[in-house]
Motif scaffolding. Structure first.
Motif, short mmCIF file in Angstrom:
data_model
loop_
_atom_site.label_atom_id
_atom_site.label_comp_id
_atom_site.label_asym_id
_atom_site.label_seq_id
_atom_site.Cartn_x
_atom_site.Cartn_y
_atom_site.Cartn_z
N ASP A 1 0.84 -1.18 0.00
CA ASP A 1 0.00 0.00 0.00
C ASP A 1 0.89 1.24 0.00
O ASP A 1 2.12 1.16 -0.01
CB ASP A 1 -0.98 -0.01 1.18
CG ASP A 1 -0.30 0.27 2.52
OD1 ASP A 1 0.95 0.18 2.61
OD2 ASP A 1 -1.01 0.60 3.48
N SER B 1 -4.67 -1.09 -3.81
CA SER B 1 -4.92 0.35 -3.82
C SER B 1 -4.03 1.04 -2.79
O SER B 1 -3.50 0.43 -1.86
CB SER B 1 -6.39 0.64 -3.52
OG SER B 1 -6.73 0.24 -2.20
N ARG B 2 -3.90 2.36 -2.95
CA ARG B 2 -3.02 3.12 -2.07
C ARG B 2 -3.47 3.06 -0.61
O ARG B 2 -2.64 3.07 0.30
CB ARG B 2 -2.96 4.58 -2.54
CG ARG B 2 -2.26 4.74 -3.88
CD ARG B 2 -2.26 6.19 -4.33
NE ARG B 2 -1.67 7.10 -3.36
CZ ARG B 2 -0.37 7.25 -3.16
NH1 ARG B 2 0.50 6.57 -3.88
NH2 ARG B 2 0.08 8.11 -2.25
N ARG C 1 -8.88 -1.79 -1.57
CA ARG C 1 -9.31 -2.52 -2.77
C ARG C 1 -8.09 -3.19 -3.41
O ARG C 1 -6.99 -2.62 -3.40
CB ARG C 1 -9.99 -1.59 -3.78
CG ARG C 1 -10.34 -2.27 -5.10
CD ARG C 1 -11.28 -1.42 -5.95
NE ARG C 1 -12.66 -1.55 -5.48
CZ ARG C 1 -13.69 -0.96 -6.08
NH1 ARG C 1 -13.50 -0.18 -7.14
NH2 ARG C 1 -14.92 -1.12 -5.62
N LEU D 1 -4.21 -0.74 -10.56
CA LEU D 1 -5.39 0.01 -10.14
C LEU D 1 -5.14 1.50 -10.29
O LEU D 1 -4.06 2.00 -10.00
CB LEU D 1 -5.73 -0.30 -8.68
CG LEU D 1 -6.61 -1.50 -8.38
CD1 LEU D 1 -6.55 -1.81 -6.89
CD2 LEU D 1 -8.05 -1.27 -8.82
N SER E 1 -9.16 3.85 -7.59
CA SER E 1 -9.56 2.44 -7.49
C SER E 1 -10.78 2.09 -8.33
O SER E 1 -11.35 1.01 -8.18
CB SER E 1 -9.85 2.04 -6.02
OG SER E 1 -8.70 2.21 -5.23
#
Length: 316
Positions: A82, A124-125, A129, A164, A168
């Motif tokens: 992440d 996702s960051r 997700r 992604l 997202s």
């Protein structure tokens, strides 16, 4: 693994991975995390090695050996971090996708659903997700906290890379599906949003799949990235070229030449100004991209995206 100064091109230090290599790397400029052989190693510059998280030991019970195959995989693109470098998501050979917390030193989530081996992942960051693909081309988009996923694609597809978008909502896919080699899809519905086509489409000789000499792989896409603002796609593949595309139109706006082997890795800086490309020719190239990230008309796209190779490293 080697740490370089981008401004000078100097080799700062070599970071040992016990011969396991690195399938995913994360850095914020102060810490470096690398995953290889199921282990997450952490270095803090300039003090050096900080510690290791062994994912093979973190299965059902924190701190104890997990079931066979429960550690993070060793294939390229099989592990993702992440934005904060605190959560690690990895494909495991027992067909599960697991998330580990670096701070807790524990496995915090198990994602179940793939019927065959998952081998590609992106996170996702915010770590909420994720998207994964298995060796039969099934793509799953996950709500990580809830542990639920939705499946798209397969069984005749193949996925080399997933990315992604920052929000997202969009997934960039590099691989093979119904004649496509690079496309974006809606992360909720799975609908194909845009395809990115080179002048010569991918053509595989399925009748002679066992004979690699009879398969045209020159336009196969190995790796791809979305720019942070989502306006551009950067891809690399077997032809040794780096292509830059407009996300909204699918148009190719620039081709970067220089590598003599397949391009297997790409990374954009957060401001989209610099691009790094890694190749089987054993070089890493740093490109300075001069483009209008604030928006421009389709007519002047090609003139707005220019490039110059500012660094080149021989790594082997």
């Amino acid at each position: 693994m080697r740490l370089w100064d981008l401004a000078t091109g100097d080799l700062l230090r070599e970071l040992g991975t016990d011969g396991a290599g690195a399938v995913a790397v994360w850095t914020d400029g102060h810490r470096v995390l690398a995953s290889g052989g199921g282990r997450i190693d952490c270095w803090t510059s300039p003090t050096g090695w900080d510690g290791r998280l062994d994912t093979h030991k973190l299965g059902r019970v924190p701190g104890r050996w997990g079931p066979l195959g429960s550690g993070a995989g060793s294939d390229r693109n099989s592990v993702a971090f992440d934005a904060d470098g605190q959560l690690i998501l990895g494909c495991c050979t027992d067909l599960l996708v697991r998330q580990w917390s670096l701070g807790q030193g524990a496995c915090v989530q198990r994602l179940t659903g793939h019927g065959t081996l998952p081998h590609v992942v992106d996170l996702s960051r915010d770590g909420k997700r994720a998207v994964t693909a298995d060796i039969h081309g099934e793509i799953r988009v996950w709500d990580v906290d809830g542990g639920t996923g939705t499946a798209f694609g397969g069984p005749d597809d193949w996925v080399n890379c997933l990315c992604l978008s920052a929000d997202s909502r969009t997934v960039l896919v590099a691989g093979q599906s119904q004649g496509r080699t690079l496309w974006t899809m809606d992360a909720v519905t799975g609908k194909v949003l845009q395809t990115f086509e080179s002048e010569r489409p991918y053509r595989a000789t399925h009748e002679d799949e066992d004979d690699e000499d009879d398969e045209d792989r020159s336009t196969e896409v190995q790796t791809a990235q979305l720019s942070r603002d989502g306006k551009y796609v950067v891809s690399g593949g077997e032809d040794g070229l780096v292509h830059i595309w407009e996300t909204g139109t699918g148009r190719s706006v620039r081709t970067l030449e220089g590598h003599t082997g397949s391009v297997s890795a790409l990374a954009l800086t957060p401001d989209n100004r610099y691009l790094m490309s890694g190749s089987t020719d054993r070089t890493v190239r740093l490109w300075k991209l001069d483009w209008d990230v604030g928006g421009h008309s389709h007519q002047d796209s090609e003139q707005q995206v220019r490039e110059a190779t500012v660094r080149r490293w021989k790594v082997g």
